[in-house]
Write a protein that holds these residues in place. Structure first.
Motif, PDB file in Angstrom:
ATOM      1  N   LYS A  68      46.900  55.154  43.236  1.00 33.18           N
ATOM      2  CA  LYS A  68      47.406  54.114  42.320  1.00 33.18           C
ATOM      3  C   LYS A  68      48.842  53.707  42.653  1.00 33.18           C
ATOM      4  O   LYS A  68      49.642  53.400  41.773  1.00 33.18           O
ATOM      5  CB  LYS A  68      47.289  54.588  40.866  1.00 33.18           C
ATOM      6  N   ASP A  97      49.895  51.082  43.851  1.00 32.98           N
ATOM      7  CA  ASP A  97      50.197  49.685  43.534  1.00 32.98           C
ATOM      8  C   ASP A  97      50.682  49.516  42.092  1.00 32.98           C
ATOM      9  O   ASP A  97      51.141  48.435  41.719  1.00 32.98           O
ATOM     10  CB  ASP A  97      48.952  48.821  43.749  1.00 32.98           C
ATOM     11  N   GLN A  98      50.590  50.578  41.305  1.00 35.70           N
ATOM     12  CA  GLN A  98      50.901  50.468  39.881  1.00 35.70           C
ATOM     13  C   GLN A  98      52.328  50.898  39.536  1.00 35.70           C
ATOM     14  O   GLN A  98      52.685  50.973  38.365  1.00 35.70           O
ATOM     15  CB  GLN A  98      49.883  51.267  39.062  1.00 35.70           C
ATOM     16  N   SER A 126      46.263  53.013  47.582  1.00 36.10           N
ATOM     17  CA  SER A 126      45.795  52.241  46.436  1.00 36.10           C
ATOM     18  C   SER A 126      44.358  51.813  46.705  1.00 36.10           C
ATOM     19  O   SER A 126      44.094  51.113  47.691  1.00 36.10           O
ATOM     20  CB  SER A 126      46.661  51.000  46.208  1.00 36.10           C
ATOM     21  N   SER A 136      44.267  47.790  46.223  1.00 35.81           N
ATOM     22  CA  SER A 136      44.832  46.901  47.249  1.00 35.81           C
ATOM     23  C   SER A 136      44.465  47.311  48.671  1.00 35.81           C
ATOM     24  O   SER A 136      44.607  46.518  49.599  1.00 35.81           O
ATOM     25  CB  SER A 136      46.361  46.876  47.121  1.00 35.81           C
ATOM     26  N   THR A 162      46.005  49.736  50.266  1.00 38.42           N
ATOM     27  CA  THR A 162      47.175  50.361  50.866  1.00 38.42           C
ATOM     28  C   THR A 162      46.873  51.816  51.254  1.00 38.42           C
ATOM     29  O   THR A 162      46.315  52.566  50.455  1.00 38.42           O
ATOM     30  CB  THR A 162      48.356  50.338  49.872  1.00 38.42           C
TER      31      THR A 162
END
Length: 220
Positions: free
Chosen positions: A163, A165-166, A197, A200, A202
């Protein structure tokens, strides 16, 4: 002479091809006695707190949104779930029950926890464990028991932040540094932390490449 960058690109491309193939569910084991036989395949397991995103990570790795069951209810995965890829790849992925909080009776949670620890200590075909940590929260006390079990075992392990991207990039950089500093107390752990992520994508190429490198090191 092959440069480090060339080698990384080769592994990333090989990882892309490996996980672009069809992956499938093969076994669900609620106990050590029901584990599938060790048939020469290398196993890579994913461990982490309930709701850290193990199933989502496996789905993102394989590009199959419905391969591993995802749930908003912590504790949904109650068994060791095995997935296999193309026939030419001697690799199994293992989705482990989440530890920590779970929406279930304490006796069930205790049995899952025991299953996790027994599997980590006694599975000869288990080559690596990726311990997933929520990037928003970092390492928690509940993670330490798993790290201690892995330190006692002969299995290599690496921490993966999910996570990513959060949270803000600067916060992610700090979280990675904090986590790597904490790993100095765990000599059996890889010193590098991967940030990923599932949403996304990533970090997925790097994680796939790390698995391909492991297969090559094992002569698979």
């Amino acid at each position: 002479m092959t440069s480090s960058a060339d080698a990384d690109e080769r592994l990333i491309e090989k990882g892309r091809k490996l996980f672009a193939q069809a992956w499938r569910f093969t076994h669900a084991s609620p106990s050590i006695a029901s584990l599938p036989p060790m048939s020469g395949q290398i196993e890579i397991a994913f461990a982490g707190r309930s709701n850290v995103g193990k199933s989502s990570l496996i789905n993102a790795l394989t590009g199959q949104n419905a391969l591993a069951r995802t749930s908003h209810t912590p504790g949904r995965t109650q068994e060791l779930i095995f997935f296999e890829g193309p026939d030419y790849a001697p690799l199994r992925l293992v989705d482990m029950p989440g530890y920590g909080y779970a929406a279930a009776a304490k006796t069930k949670v205790a049995s899952w926890t025991e299953l996790i620890h027994k599997f980590l200590l006694g599975r000869a075909s288990l080559a690596r464990v990726y311990v997933l940590i929520d990037a928003r929260h970092g390492l928690k006390e509940v993670d330490q028991d798993i790290l201690k079990t892995l330190d006692r075992s002969a299995v290599s392990y690496q921490l993966v932040l999910t996570k990513a991207d959060q949270i803000k990039p600067a916060e992610l950089t700090t979280r990675i540094a904090e986590t790597e500093a904490a790993l100095a107390k765990h000599p059996a752990a890889f010193p590098q932390v991967l940030a990923t992520s599932s949403r996304s994508g990533t970090g997925m190429p790097e994680l796939r490449a790390a698995m391909v490198r492991l297969l090559e090191e094992r002569g698979a």
